[in-house]
Write a protein that holds these residues in place. Structure first.
Motif, PDB file in Angstrom:
ATOM      1  N   LEU A 166       0.705  -1.152  -0.126  1.00 28.61           N
ATOM      2  CA  LEU A 166       0.346   0.498   0.019  1.00 28.61           C
ATOM      3  C   LEU A 166       1.023   0.913   0.113  1.00 28.61           C
ATOM      4  O   LEU A 166       1.806   1.514   0.687  1.00 28.61           O
ATOM      5  N   GLY A 167       0.282   2.428  -0.830  1.00 29.83           N
ATOM      6  CA  GLY A 167       0.930   3.371  -1.209  1.00 29.83           C
ATOM      7  C   GLY A 167       0.068   4.576  -0.428  1.00 29.83           C
ATOM      8  O   GLY A 167      -0.672   4.289   0.592  1.00 29.83           O
ATOM      9  N   ARG A 168       0.407   5.663  -0.544  1.00 26.45           N
ATOM     10  CA  ARG A 168      -0.097   7.163  -0.419  1.00 26.45           C
ATOM     11  C   ARG A 168      -1.398   6.706  -0.301  1.00 26.45           C
ATOM     12  O   ARG A 168      -2.678   7.669   0.564  1.00 26.45           O
ATOM     13  N   ALA A 169      -2.002   5.940  -1.322  1.00 27.79           N
ATOM     14  CA  ALA A 169      -3.554   6.717  -1.854  1.00 27.79           C
ATOM     15  C   ALA A 169      -4.167   5.271  -1.237  1.00 27.79           C
ATOM     16  O   ALA A 169      -5.589   5.777  -0.257  1.00 27.79           O
ATOM     17  N   ALA A 170      -3.684   4.602   0.216  1.00 27.87           N
ATOM     18  CA  ALA A 170      -4.434   3.732   0.999  1.00 27.87           C
ATOM     19  C   ALA A 170      -4.827   4.596   2.247  1.00 27.87           C
ATOM     20  O   ALA A 170      -5.857   4.378   2.356  1.00 27.87           O
ATOM     21  N   PHE A 171      -4.270   5.577   1.950  1.00 24.72           N
ATOM     22  CA  PHE A 171      -5.218   6.664   3.098  1.00 24.72           C
ATOM     23  C   PHE A 171      -6.690   7.257   2.704  1.00 24.72           C
ATOM     24  O   PHE A 171      -7.316   7.724   3.514  1.00 24.72           O
ATOM     25  N   ASP A 172      -6.875   7.522   1.954  1.00 25.46           N
ATOM     26  CA  ASP A 172      -8.104   7.492   0.964  1.00 25.46           C
ATOM     27  C   ASP A 172      -8.891   7.413   2.083  1.00 25.46           C
ATOM     28  O   ASP A 172      -9.960   7.570   1.828  1.00 25.46           O
ATOM     29  N   ASP A 173      -8.767   5.836   2.001  1.00 33.18           N
ATOM     30  CA  ASP A 173      -9.476   4.538   2.595  1.00 33.18           C
ATOM     31  C   ASP A 173      -8.945   3.485   3.371  1.00 33.18           C
ATOM     32  O   ASP A 173      -8.703   2.840   3.034  1.00 33.18           O
ATOM     33  N   LEU A 174      -8.450   4.327   4.995  1.00 30.28           N
ATOM     34  CA  LEU A 174      -7.389   2.591   5.784  1.00 30.28           C
ATOM     35  C   LEU A 174      -8.379   1.850   5.866  1.00 30.28           C
ATOM     36  O   LEU A 174      -7.712   0.725   5.779  1.00 30.28           O
ATOM     37  N   PRO A 175      -9.114   2.402   6.611  1.00 31.83           N
ATOM     38  CA  PRO A 175      -9.855   0.459   6.601  1.00 31.83           C
ATOM     39  C   PRO A 175     -10.381  -0.510   5.993  1.00 31.83           C
ATOM     40  O   PRO A 175     -10.283  -1.517   5.755  1.00 31.83           O
ATOM     41  N   ALA A 176     -11.179  -0.194   4.346  1.00 36.82           N
ATOM     42  CA  ALA A 176     -11.370  -0.526   3.194  1.00 36.82           C
ATOM     43  C   ALA A 176      -9.736  -1.077   2.779  1.00 36.82           C
ATOM     44  O   ALA A 176      -9.897  -2.588   2.365  1.00 36.82           O
ATOM     45  N   ALA A 177      -8.884  -0.735   3.346  1.00 39.55           N
ATOM     46  CA  ALA A 177      -7.372  -1.211   2.516  1.00 39.55           C
ATOM     47  C   ALA A 177      -6.858  -2.000   3.259  1.00 39.55           C
ATOM     48  O   ALA A 177      -6.458  -3.152   2.776  1.00 39.55           O
ATOM     49  N   LEU A 178      -7.160  -2.188   4.497  1.00 38.12           N
ATOM     50  CA  LEU A 178      -6.976  -3.484   5.298  1.00 38.12           C
ATOM     51  C   LEU A 178      -7.702  -4.064   5.282  1.00 38.12           C
ATOM     52  O   LEU A 178      -7.066  -5.206   6.067  1.00 38.12           O
ATOM     53  N   ALA A 179      -8.925  -4.171   4.872  1.00 37.72           N
ATOM     54  CA  ALA A 179      -9.996  -4.890   5.421  1.00 37.72           C
ATOM     55  C   ALA A 179      -9.088  -6.637   4.961  1.00 37.72           C
ATOM     56  O   ALA A 179      -9.001  -5.967   3.685  1.00 37.72           O
ATOM     57  N   GLY A 180      -9.929  -7.667   5.699  1.00 38.41           N
ATOM     58  CA  GLY A 180      -8.979  -8.562   4.899  1.00 38.41           C
ATOM     59  C   GLY A 180      -8.084  -9.431   5.761  1.00 38.41           C
ATOM     60  O   GLY A 180      -7.844 -10.480   5.357  1.00 38.41           O
ATOM     61  N   ALA A 181      -6.649  -8.292   5.695  1.00 37.14           N
ATOM     62  CA  ALA A 181      -5.429  -9.098   5.934  1.00 37.14           C
ATOM     63  C   ALA A 181      -6.043  -9.308   7.620  1.00 37.14           C
ATOM     64  O   ALA A 181      -6.594  -9.156   8.504  1.00 37.14           O
ATOM     65  N   ASP A 182      -4.563 -10.285   7.234  1.00 40.92           N
ATOM     66  CA  ASP A 182      -4.422 -11.152   9.150  1.00 40.92           C
ATOM     67  C   ASP A 182      -3.176  -9.283   9.583  1.00 40.92           C
ATOM     68  O   ASP A 182      -2.937  -9.749  11.615  1.00 40.92           O
ATOM     69  N   ALA A 183      -2.356  -9.279   9.489  1.00 42.82           N
ATOM     70  CA  ALA A 183      -1.323  -8.635  10.216  1.00 42.82           C
ATOM     71  C   ALA A 183      -1.042  -7.553   9.042  1.00 42.82           C
ATOM     72  O   ALA A 183      -1.349  -7.770   7.324  1.00 42.82           O
ATOM     73  N   VAL A 184      -0.299  -6.190   9.362  1.00 43.23           N
ATOM     74  CA  VAL A 184      -0.171  -5.047   9.182  1.00 43.23           C
ATOM     75  C   VAL A 184       1.450  -4.851   9.362  1.00 43.23           C
ATOM     76  O   VAL A 184       1.284  -4.736  10.707  1.00 43.23           O
ATOM     77  N   HIS A 185       2.331  -4.176   8.185  1.00 39.21           N
ATOM     78  CA  HIS A 185       3.515  -4.014   9.020  1.00 39.21           C
ATOM     79  C   HIS A 185       2.832  -2.443   8.172  1.00 39.21           C
ATOM     80  O   HIS A 185       3.308  -2.280   7.318  1.00 39.21           O
ATOM     81  N   VAL A 186       3.600  -1.721   9.195  1.00 33.01           N
ATOM     82  CA  VAL A 186       3.057   0.093   9.034  1.00 33.01           C
ATOM     83  C   VAL A 186       5.073   0.446   9.467  1.00 33.01           C
ATOM     84  O   VAL A 186       6.084   0.217   9.730  1.00 33.01           O
ATOM     85  N   ILE A 187       5.060   1.135   7.670  1.00 34.10           N
ATOM     86  CA  ILE A 187       5.864   1.375   7.422  1.00 34.10           C
ATOM     87  C   ILE A 187       5.816   3.146   7.034  1.00 34.10           C
ATOM     88  O   ILE A 187       5.335   2.644   6.444  1.00 34.10           O
TER      89      ILE A 187
END
Ligand SMILES: NC(=O)c1ccc[n+]([C@@H]2O[C@H](COP(=O)([O-])OP(=O)(O)OC[C@H]3O[C@@H](n4cnc5c(N)ncnc54)[C@H](OP(=O)(O)O)[C@@H]3O)[C@@H](O)[C@H]2O)c1
Length: 245
Positions: A30-51
């Motif tokens: 995910l790049g900066r566009a994910a911040f337009d709708d973060l919940p949608a960008a993360l939905a369904g993932a088991d984990a998120v790595h934050v950089i």
């Protein structure tokens, strides 16, 4: 397992994605566009790595937004890409990571924090440019100690903490196999090294980092990385042999 990687299109994120893919994990860079709708960008993932991107003006807000979205959509596992020695008031971008680490630990999510030293790979462009003159130039001291680390080792360790048990609630300092100076790195490439004034307009936080490096370097322990990888971290000489060509 599916891992969303915030900052996944950047230098670090691409390396982490490759290491996770090698471990058989599906990734969602995910790049900066994910911040337009973060919940949608993360939905369904088991984990998120934050950089966070380099020198982000407000890293705590960036991290807080990701933590809130992860909680909202039920992503229970988070790993955070911090930095070695985050609590250094003289370096504002490190301090932003110290504040962010505190938020990660209080997020209610199952967290792991990784604190890498400077990557050996940072010096590759300057090393290539130095070949014609025989001398590597950097805008900070060439004889202070760093735990410079192979980005590929950092990425492999990230894949380990996200795929193996026992890493929830852990903070790992990630240095290479030995403390080295910039002069040592140059010597491994057959070059000398010299401190030169920074060129052009330097971001004040970058200048603060050069000033800190002048006085202290960034010494970082290598034992946790060795333990995570189950082998010696890659030496500077081996990184250069692999990546400098
Ligand atoms: N280099 C080192 O030696 C070292 C050592 C330890 C820790 N770190 C840390 O590692 C992190 C990543 O470094 P890096 O070199 O991989 O960074 P990078 O290549 O600059 O990362 C860029 C990533 O951040 C995204 N991004 C850029 N601006 C953004 C914004 N305003 N909002 C949201 N996302 C944005 C980019 O998305 P787009 O593709 O959409 O632009 C891309 O995914 C930094 O926090 C750094 O402090 C680095």
């Amino acid at each position: 397992m599916k891992v969303a990687i915030l900052g996944g299109s950047g230098k670090t994120g691409r390396a982490v994605g490759a290491a996770l893919a090698q471990a058989g994990v599906a990734t969602r860079p995910l790049g900066r566009a994910a911040f337009d709708d973060l919940p949608a960008a993360l939905a369904g993932a088991d984990a998120v790595h934050v950089i966070a991107p380099n020198l982000h003006a407000d890293e705590p807000s960036y991290v807080a937004a990701v933590l809130a979205a992860a909680s909202e959509v039920g992503v229970g596992r988070v790993s955070y890409h911090s930095v070695a020695s985050p609590y250094v008031p003289a370096m504002p971008h490190h301090l932003g990571k110290a504040v962010s680490e505190d938020m990660v630990r209080r997020s209610g999510l199952a967290w792991t924090i990784l604190q890498p030293c400077a990557y050996v790979q940072n010096l590759l462009p300057a090393l290539r440019a130095a070949r014609s003159v025989g001398e590597l130039s950097v805008p900070y001291a060439v004889d202070t100690p760093f735990g410079m680390v192979d980005l590929q080792d950092v990425a492999a360790a990230t894949a380990v903490v996200l795929t193996a048990d026992g890493h929830v609630g852990a903070t790992y300092e990630l240095g290479g196999p030995a403390l080295v100076s910039v002069a040592d790195v140059a010597a491994a490439a057959g070059l000398t090294a010299a401190r030169v004034p920074a060129e052009g307009d330097v971001h004040p936080w970058l200048q603060a980092m050069f000033d800190y490096y002048d006085d202290h370097g960034l010494p970082t322990g290598g034992v946790p990385l060795r333990a995570l990888l189950g082998r010696a971290p890659t030496s500077v000489a081996d990184v250069l042999a692999r990546d400098l060509a």
